[in-house]
Design a protein around this motif. Structure first.
Motif, PDB file in Angstrom:
ATOM      1  N   HIS A 213      33.500  45.094  30.071  1.00 60.67           N
ATOM      2  CA  HIS A 213      33.496  43.767  29.554  1.00 60.67           C
ATOM      3  C   HIS A 213      32.732  43.233  30.843  1.00 60.67           C
ATOM      4  O   HIS A 213      32.149  42.134  30.303  1.00 60.67           O
ATOM      5  N   ASN A 214      32.141  44.070  31.761  1.00 60.29           N
ATOM      6  CA  ASN A 214      31.639  42.698  32.486  1.00 60.29           C
ATOM      7  C   ASN A 214      32.199  41.934  33.630  1.00 60.29           C
ATOM      8  O   ASN A 214      31.840  40.744  33.627  1.00 60.29           O
ATOM      9  N   GLY A 215      33.293  41.794  33.054  1.00 61.93           N
ATOM     10  CA  GLY A 215      34.553  40.788  34.117  1.00 61.93           C
ATOM     11  C   GLY A 215      35.409  41.479  34.644  1.00 61.93           C
ATOM     12  O   GLY A 215      35.182  42.443  34.865  1.00 61.93           O
ATOM     13  N   ARG A 216      36.605  40.817  34.989  1.00 56.58           N
ATOM     14  CA  ARG A 216      37.797  41.072  35.692  1.00 56.58           C
ATOM     15  C   ARG A 216      38.660  40.400  35.628  1.00 56.58           C
ATOM     16  O   ARG A 216      38.974  38.962  34.691  1.00 56.58           O
ATOM     17  N   ILE A 217      39.652  41.276  36.162  1.00 56.67           N
ATOM     18  CA  ILE A 217      41.335  40.197  36.304  1.00 56.67           C
ATOM     19  C   ILE A 217      41.685  39.978  37.766  1.00 56.67           C
ATOM     20  O   ILE A 217      41.516  41.246  38.919  1.00 56.67           O
ATOM     21  N   GLU A 218      41.891  38.907  37.900  1.00 50.44           N
ATOM     22  CA  GLU A 218      43.005  38.061  39.043  1.00 50.44           C
ATOM     23  C   GLU A 218      44.317  38.196  39.378  1.00 50.44           C
ATOM     24  O   GLU A 218      43.893  37.553  37.964  1.00 50.44           O
ATOM     25  N   VAL A 219      44.484  38.224  40.104  1.00 44.51           N
ATOM     26  CA  VAL A 219      46.014  38.121  40.744  1.00 44.51           C
ATOM     27  C   VAL A 219      46.420  37.065  41.501  1.00 44.51           C
ATOM     28  O   VAL A 219      46.244  37.107  42.478  1.00 44.51           O
ATOM     29  N   THR A 220      47.284  35.646  41.492  1.00 47.47           N
ATOM     30  CA  THR A 220      48.172  35.515  42.338  1.00 47.47           C
ATOM     31  C   THR A 220      49.403  34.883  41.927  1.00 47.47           C
ATOM     32  O   THR A 220      49.778  35.154  40.651  1.00 47.47           O
ATOM     33  N   SER A 221      50.401  35.288  43.132  1.00 50.24           N
ATOM     34  CA  SER A 221      51.271  35.440  42.956  1.00 50.24           C
ATOM     35  C   SER A 221      52.421  35.086  44.609  1.00 50.24           C
ATOM     36  O   SER A 221      51.579  35.209  45.290  1.00 50.24           O
ATOM     37  N   THR A 222      53.974  34.263  44.314  1.00 49.53           N
ATOM     38  CA  THR A 222      54.398  33.705  44.760  1.00 49.53           C
ATOM     39  C   THR A 222      55.724  34.521  44.960  1.00 49.53           C
ATOM     40  O   THR A 222      56.619  34.461  43.583  1.00 49.53           O
ATOM     41  N   LEU A 223      55.994  35.642  45.628  1.00 51.63           N
ATOM     42  CA  LEU A 223      57.797  36.064  45.420  1.00 51.63           C
ATOM     43  C   LEU A 223      58.548  35.101  44.949  1.00 51.63           C
ATOM     44  O   LEU A 223      58.567  34.087  45.580  1.00 51.63           O
ATOM     45  N   GLY A 224      59.538  35.334  44.127  1.00 47.20           N
ATOM     46  CA  GLY A 224      60.357  34.933  43.693  1.00 47.20           C
ATOM     47  C   GLY A 224      59.560  33.434  42.531  1.00 47.20           C
ATOM     48  O   GLY A 224      60.563  32.832  42.516  1.00 47.20           O
ATOM     49  N   LYS A 225      58.092  32.605  42.927  1.00 45.02           N
ATOM     50  CA  LYS A 225      58.056  31.759  42.463  1.00 45.02           C
ATOM     51  C   LYS A 225      57.602  32.027  40.909  1.00 45.02           C
ATOM     52  O   LYS A 225      57.635  31.297  39.707  1.00 45.02           O
ATOM     53  N   GLY A 226      56.450  32.925  40.871  1.00 47.94           N
ATOM     54  CA  GLY A 226      55.786  33.483  39.020  1.00 47.94           C
ATOM     55  C   GLY A 226      54.329  33.979  39.975  1.00 47.94           C
ATOM     56  O   GLY A 226      53.695  34.201  41.602  1.00 47.94           O
ATOM     57  N   SER A 227      54.054  34.405  39.383  1.00 50.37           N
ATOM     58  CA  SER A 227      52.429  35.139  39.178  1.00 50.37           C
ATOM     59  C   SER A 227      51.634  34.808  38.008  1.00 50.37           C
ATOM     60  O   SER A 227      51.633  34.356  37.151  1.00 50.37           O
ATOM     61  N   THR A 228      50.233  34.385  38.317  1.00 46.93           N
ATOM     62  CA  THR A 228      49.025  34.103  37.826  1.00 46.93           C
ATOM     63  C   THR A 228      48.211  34.969  37.512  1.00 46.93           C
ATOM     64  O   THR A 228      47.395  34.879  38.128  1.00 46.93           O
ATOM     65  N   PHE A 229      47.691  35.918  35.927  1.00 45.21           N
ATOM     66  CA  PHE A 229      47.366  36.681  36.328  1.00 45.21           C
ATOM     67  C   PHE A 229      45.483  36.129  35.024  1.00 45.21           C
ATOM     68  O   PHE A 229      45.579  35.337  34.074  1.00 45.21           O
TER      69      PHE A 229
END
Ligand code: ADP
Length: 547
Positions: free
Chosen positions: A384-400
């Motif tokens: 789709h000409n896009g991308r997925i990024e991820v940020t995460s902290t172990l034990g605290k959670g993730s954001t995709f």
């Protein structure tokens, strides 16, 4: 010239710079045309011209033989006319001592002066030999220096070669490691796949057993059927995921973009995921911060969001909070799925989108999955000409966070031509249907289903029987399996189209292959529609009752 004067003159021969001029004065004193001194090389044993004296001889082979002939102490002479390459002098006389020789060219020398010169010859010899020895030593030193330089150059080259070899070895070790890692991941994957298949198979066997042993217990039958439906669904998903990875890897997925409101689409995915999230004890919230439109493939975009939601649900210990936000940032539609779950170790974040990669396969097994969901999701985003990024902290959670271009058609999106599905003709309410399938179980099940929907059905197991039976029966619809033994479905379709009595039947192809090329082949063979196995029954029903 007085003897002391002559000795002084000879002593001046020590000065190499003035040697030529001094030699001319000595020649004049001796009343000859020219003088030359030769020294005996201590290693070669032969006479070599001392440097710095004027030479006109070109040193041909006859001359060299003459010099060689003056080997021992004494006097030798020759006519220069006889000597190859000789100069203008008519005559040469050589006075040879142990290690020095005086060569006189031209006329006969003044005898008195000659006596003095010959008496002083050992002195001159000592001086010239010392000089010769020094020159030799310097030559050797120069050779040694050059050799040293070459040795240095060689050492440097060897060093460079060693660095290259070490680098090549390291690279090959790295590639080896990569191959081993890939191999290991493939093995892990196969083990996982076995596990993933065994679980539903066990549940399906159990359900069948219940149906066999309790045929009259309606409640048991209902539960067994529910199990079968769920497991069939799970298997279908598994196969879909695997096929998606394979298709995406080979660049076979074609998007069908359409303008859509991103918030509404995500809302649907959130609604579909809510039951599973709540069943696990999570809170699922959804916010649209701004209306944003995009030109996207509805099914694929929903697949990406569903995948992120499934992961958030799986990898969060209850009670968790999963928050989905839709917004527009710059020119992008941005969809974020945030959880307060187990998180991902930082060093694994860059690899989380690799196929078959899981943070901890042993732990994640409880959660199920093959480690391909994120691979598929990120590649679909890229399509789709896009991308997925991820940020995460172990034990605290993730954001995709998924970003795709907002509004307007992304230029690189491949648009699929309208498929035969969308132009399929409506079907009569009660239809005569011929089911062509070599798998009797599937065919029987299909007949039961068709009858329960109010249609009449018949089954044949191969292509020839299909054509014969179709001519007699004149079906409204032919459900035609493509992978038939002997004559395949494409050929059957083509023959049915060529036969006057069957040419207007609606032919729905059923195939395990759903790529555009397969649809094109179906269409070319004369099929009206192409359904991919396992057939979605709701879709089939819609098609059969289409009006
Ligand atoms: P699967 O879930 O089938 O294993 P995915 O490709 O969807 O495969 O995910 C790969 C891995 O990434 C998972 O096995 C898990 O370790 C990790 N992961 C994915 N999403 C999350 C999340 N929201 N929180 C923590 N870990 C996650």
């Amino acid at each position: 010239m007085a003897g002391s004067e002559l000795i002084g003159l000879l002593a001046r021969l020590a000065d190499v710079g003035a040697r030529e001029a001094t030699a001319r004065e000595v020649a004049r004193a001796l009343a000859v045309d020219r003088v030359m001194f030769f020294v005996r090389d201590p290693e070669l044993g032969s006479l070599l011209p001392a440097s710095g004296f004027p030479q006109t001889l070109r040193g041909g082979a006859v001359w060299r033989a003459f010099v060689r002939g003056c080997a021992g102490p004494g006097r030798c002479e020759a006519d220069l006319d006889e000597l190859e390459g000789s100069g203008p002098e008519p005559h040469v006389i050589a006075y040879v001592q142990a290690d020095i020789a005086l060569f006189l060219f031209g006329r006969s020398p003044n005898v008195d002066v000659l006596d003095t010169v010959l008496a002083a010859l050992p002195l001159v010899g000592g001086m010239l030999r010392a000089e010769h020895a020094a020159r030799l030593a310097e030559g050797r030193a120069a050779v040694a220096r050059a050799t040293g330089r070459h040795a240095n150059d060689l050492a440097t080259a060897l060093d460079a070669a060693r660095v290259d070899v070490e680098r090549a070895l390291a690279e090959s070790a790295r590639l080896n490691g990569e191959l081993e890692e890939r191999d290991r991941r493939k093995d892990d994957f196969l083990a996982m796949l076995g596990h993933e298949l065994r679980n539903p198979m066990a549940a399906i066997s159990g359900a069948i057993e219940v149906m066999r042993s309790e045929p009259d217990d309606r409640e048991q039958l209902r539960r067994a059927r529910a199990i079968l439906e769920r497991q069939a669904d799970q298997l279908a998903h598994l196969v879909d995921d695997l096929l998606d990875v394979a298709r995406i890897t080979r660049g076979k997925i074609v998007l069908r973009p359409e303008p859509l409101e991103v918030g509404l689409l995500v809302q649907r995915a959130v609604d579909a995921a809510r039951a599973a999230a709540q069943a696990k004890g999570h809170r699922l919230t959804f916010e649209v911060h701004r209306r944003v439109d995009a030109n996207a493939d509805r099914t694929r975009l929903e697949q990406i969001v569903t995948n992120l939601l499934t992961n958030a649900t799986k990898y969060t210990n209850p009670p968790g909070h999963i928050r989905v936000v839709v917004d527009q940032v710059g020119n992008d539609a941005v969809i974020s799925v945030e959880d307060d779950g187990i998180g991902i170790p930082e060093h694994l974040l860059p690899r989380i989108f690799d196929a078959f990669h899981q943070v901890d396969p042993a732990i994640d097994r409880g959660a199920g999955g093959l480690g391909v969901g994120l691979t598929v999701a990120s590649r679909l985003a890229r399509l789709h000409n896009g991308r997925i990024e991820v940020t995460s902290t172990l034990g605290k959670g993730s954001t995709f966070t998924l970003r795709i271009p907002a509004q307007g058609a992304p230029s690189a999106i491949a648009v699929e031509k309208p498929s035969v599905e969308s132009v399929a003709a409506p079907t009569a309410a009660r239809a005569r249907i011929l089911v062509v399938d070599d798998n009797t179980d599937s065919a029987e099940m299909m007949l039961a289903l068709l009858e329960s929907w109010g249609h009449e059905g018949e089954h044949v197991a191969d292509g020839r029987a299909a054509i014969e039976r179709a001519v007699e029966m004149r079906p409204d619809i032919v459900l035609l399996d493509i992978g038939l033994p002997g004559m395949d479905g494409f050929e059957v379709a083509a023959r049915l189209r060529a036969e006057p009595t069957t040419k207007s039947a609606r032919i729905l192809a059923l195939s395990g292959y759903g790529q555009e090329s397969d649809r094109v082949k179906s269409r070319a063979a004369g099929c009206d529609d192409h359904l991919v196995k396992p057939v979605d029954m709701a879709l089939l029903k819609r098609k059969l009752f289409a009006s």
